[in-house]
Design an enzyme around this catalytic site. Structure first.
Site, short mmCIF file in Angstrom:
data_model
loop_
_atom_site.label_atom_id
_atom_site.label_comp_id
_atom_site.label_asym_id
_atom_site.label_seq_id
_atom_site.Cartn_x
_atom_site.Cartn_y
_atom_site.Cartn_z
N ASP A 1 -56.69 21.34 17.78
CA ASP A 1 -56.92 19.89 17.81
C ASP A 1 -58.08 19.47 16.90
O ASP A 1 -58.51 18.32 16.94
CB ASP A 1 -57.18 19.42 19.25
CG ASP A 1 -58.46 20.00 19.84
OD1 ASP A 1 -59.08 20.88 19.18
OD2 ASP A 1 -58.84 19.60 20.95
N ASP B 1 -63.40 22.37 3.62
CA ASP B 1 -62.13 23.11 3.54
C ASP B 1 -62.07 24.21 4.59
O ASP B 1 -61.00 24.69 4.93
CB ASP B 1 -61.99 23.79 2.17
CG ASP B 1 -61.84 22.79 1.03
OD1 ASP B 1 -61.68 21.60 1.32
OD2 ASP B 1 -61.88 23.21 -0.14
N LEU C 1 -36.19 26.48 -8.60
CA LEU C 1 -36.78 26.54 -7.26
C LEU C 1 -36.68 25.15 -6.63
O LEU C 1 -37.19 24.18 -7.18
CB LEU C 1 -38.25 26.97 -7.39
CG LEU C 1 -39.09 27.05 -6.11
CD1 LEU C 1 -38.51 28.06 -5.13
CD2 LEU C 1 -40.53 27.41 -6.46
N GLU C 2 -35.98 25.05 -5.52
CA GLU C 2 -35.78 23.77 -4.84
C GLU C 2 -36.10 23.94 -3.36
O GLU C 2 -36.17 25.06 -2.86
CB GLU C 2 -34.32 23.33 -4.95
CG GLU C 2 -33.88 22.90 -6.32
CD GLU C 2 -34.46 21.56 -6.69
OE1 GLU C 2 -34.52 20.66 -5.84
OE2 GLU C 2 -34.90 21.42 -7.84
N CYS D 1 -35.89 18.21 -15.82
CA CYS D 1 -36.57 19.37 -16.42
C CYS D 1 -37.84 18.96 -17.15
O CYS D 1 -38.79 19.74 -17.26
CB CYS D 1 -35.65 20.06 -17.41
SG CYS D 1 -33.95 20.20 -16.81
#
Length: 667
Positions: A129, A182, A413-414, A649
């Site tokens: 949390d 971070d 890559l998808e 592309c």
């Protein structure tokens, strides 16, 4: 039940010994073995803060009130178990006295223990949390799912300071508070006397196997001229903690150093031990250990259905008009266009092939992370020079021995939108990778990248067959667009069958002489291409039947692995031709290879047969797509199609992350 830190003391009649007792643990002492000759019974007295149990024949009886005169027979195997209920304010402020009695009840001798109570707890955010709670019972384990638990670490793969040469995770220095944001907090809470008794030490340590996966920092002087000291990770395996006395909290900050990979599950552990030395010159032994476990947050891809934030495109000498059109499209979709200029792209226009945008996410923070492909064309420096920075991370995987092929570019890559397959949910979608046909020794994406994608666990990759294409990218025959119905998306597939069907319809309507490639298109070697010409070319028909078989093989895999029905798939007209190597290239600009910006689609202009003043391929595509989508046909022939690529592309889209918390899923 035994607690971590339960231990045994050796009582001696006629002696008093001193011991440190951690709150929540027990100390056992063998009464029978400590008794003097002639003793047949014993009694126990103790101060208020101590709880004593007498264990006889394996059964525990609560010891008497602090000063009662209860006596027990001295049987073989009789053991005392004591614990302390509160932290001491002074060393040795708790006391247990055992009195031994002879047959007639007369006292023979005593044994004593002085106890110092101390509270120690190494704490993390195990309930996910964003707050470090006190002594969570689940802090030493990690489980997935909405009812799961376990602390989470971010990999500090961004770069807060422009003056450091490396990513933050490669740097053992912290320059500012932003770096700490971070990291995940870890708190050491202690309670006890002003000083530990002599011979005791508190140590924080990590297993050697985790040394390259986790780093720990400690803040010195939290109020004045803060210093951030690197205490664990890389070459540092342990750190001696200064005990400050009274009730205290020491703040540590923890960062991940590596994403999960084929040799790393993502889990790391940090231990804290209280060490005791029995005498001068005798090594320390641990008498209490507390452990916390973290999982390093995975790298997550973003499908076309998520909202766009930035569109990236390379500025070339020949694509000024294309960039102008993309800018209009981005403005409509409410996102920003970012052009990458020649001094960075070094003549490389294939933005989609160089990088894949994703993100990483923990309860306390989330930030975008770019995955750099091993293809390394002219754009090689772009992600590091232009993207990596404060709260923008970078990760790459480079093969050591494998040769790089076109299938290593990230047009191959998808990721699908979220799907449910046979009752199993994939709330973050599934990664799709183009590969060779399972039985052939064709081209595949390099193993280090595939291993990395599988190891993230949250987007269960699947491999498709794309090696039949010259370029070999799955983006040439499949994409996803958002819809507003309950399915939330449609899968678009390139379809030669749909194209032949459309052309045959037009031929029947008497439009067989309608001409293709009218206008700016100069990408074909024939003079005038009509519907009749396309339909009458047997070799083209055969080549497209082969292509359709390859696409249908993938269609079946996708339906099964993504849980799709026929109505979830839209077939867009497409035609291919085979090159000298027998690999397929688009016959006209391939509309599936589009850019998706929310409801705005930038589709390669197909330059199909013009019927009634309108390109029939554009018209058919508009009618096939859901009404909520706005189609804009972009001319990419000169700048992209002629070089075997299309709109998608040459562009790349950074998208908003999922709202869904990845730790709530069950891989």
């Amino acid at each position: 039940a035994e607690m971590p830190g339960d231990r045994t003391l050796r009582l001696q009649h006629g002696n008093r010994i001193e011991a440190l007792c951690v709150l929540g643990t027990h100390i056992s002492a063998d009464v029978y073995g400590a008794a003097p000759a002639g003793a047949v019974s014993f009694g126990v007295k103790h101060t208020e803060g101590v709880r004593v149990e007498v264990v006889r024949q394996g059964q525990a009886e609560v010891g008497s009130a602090p000063s009662s005169g209860t006596r027990w027979p001295l049987d073989k195997g009789t053991v005392l178990r004591f614990s302390v209920s509160r932290a001491s304010t002074e060393v040795n402020d708790n006391k247990v006295t055992v009195s031994f009695y002879a047959e007639g009840g007369q006292p023979i001798n005593q044994a004593g223990v002085f106890l110092t109570g101390i509270g120690i707890s190494l704490d993390v955010d195990a309930d996910q949390d964003g707050v470090v709670e006190k002594n969570n019972p689940n802090k030493a384990s990690w489980t997935w799912g909405p009812e799961g638990h376990g602390a989470i670490l971010l990999l500090s793969c961004d770069k807060e300071s422009p003056f450091t040469p490396a990513l933050d995770c490669n740097d053992e220095r912290v320059f500012n508070k932003e770096d700490l944001l971070d990291m995940s907090q870890m708190v050491l809470r202690t309670e006890g006397p002003q000083h530990l008794p002599r011979g005791y030490e508190i140590v924080l340590y990590i297993p050697i196997s985790d040394a390259d996966k986790v780093g720990v920092f400690y803040v010195q002087n939290p109020f004045f001229r803060q210093r951030y000291v690197h205490v664990l990770g890389q070459r540092k395996l342990y750190h001696s903690v200064q005990y400050t006395g009274g009730t205290a909290e020491l703040d540590f900050f923890v960062e991940g150093l590596r994403f999960p990979d084929d040799t790393f599950s993502g889990l790391v552990s940090i231990h804290l031990s209280l060490l005791e030395t029995l005498a001068e010159g005798i090594p320390h032994t641990p008498i209490f250990t507390d452990t916390v476990v973290f999982r390093v947050a995975p790298w997550i891809m973003t499908p076309n259905t998520l909202a766009p934030v930035n569109v990236f495109v390379c500025s070339m000498k020949d694509n000024y008009l294309f960039i102008k059109e993309i800018k209009n499209l981005a403005n409509k979709a409410g996102c920003e266009l970012k052009a990458c200029f020649g001094y960075v792209n070094r003549g490389d226009r294939w933005m989609q092939d160089e990088i894949e945008f994703g993100y990483t996410h923990a309860p306390h923070k989330s930030f975008p992370v770019v995955l750099d492909s091993p293809r390394d064309g002219g754009l090689e420096q772009f992600p590091i020079k232009e993207l990596l920075g404060p709260d923008f991370g970078y990760v790459s995987r480079e093969p050591l021995f494998e040769a790089i092929t076109s299938l290593d570019s990230f047009g191959n890559l998808e990721v699908s939108p979220p799907v449910t397959v046979a009752g199993k949910e994939y709330p973050l979608g599934r990664i799709l990778i183009g590969s060779s046909f399972p039985i052939s020794a064709g081209r595949r994406m390099t193993r280090v990248v595939r291993d990395f994608l599988y190891a993230q666990q949250v987007q269960a990759p699947m491999e498709l067959y794309s090696d039949w294409l010259a370029v070999g990218h799955i983006s040439e025959f499949i994409t996803f667009v958002p819809t507003s119905d309950t399915k939330r998306f449609r899968m678009l597939m390139a379809s030669p069958a749909a194209c032949y069907k459309l052309f045959q319809e037009k031929q029947k309507e008497g439009q067989g002489e309608a001409t293709m490639f009218k206008g700016r298109y100069s990408g074909t070697d024939t003079k005038r291409v009509t519907i009749n010409k396309v339909l009458s070319s047997n070799i083209l028909v055969q080549q497209n039947q082969y292509v359709q078989c390859c696409i249908d093989w993938n269609r079946d895999v996708l339906k099964k692995e993504l849980g799709l029905m026929e109505e979830d798939i839209v077939d867009l007209p497409a035609l291919f031709k085979l090159d000298k190597q027998g690999k397929a290239v688009p016959y006209f600009p391939n509309m599936v290879t589009m850019i998706v910006l929310a409801k705005d689609l930038g589709i390669p202009k197909p330059f199909g047969p013009v019927v009634g003043g309108e390109c029939c391929l554009e018209r058919r595509t508009r009618s096939l797509l859901p009404l909520v989508l706005r189609c804009r046909f972009l001319e990419d022939v000169a700048s992209y199609h002629g070089r075997l690529g299309e709109v998608r592309c040459g562009t790349n889209v950074q998208r908003r992350p999922f709202a869904f918390k990845w730790w709530h899923m069950t891989p």
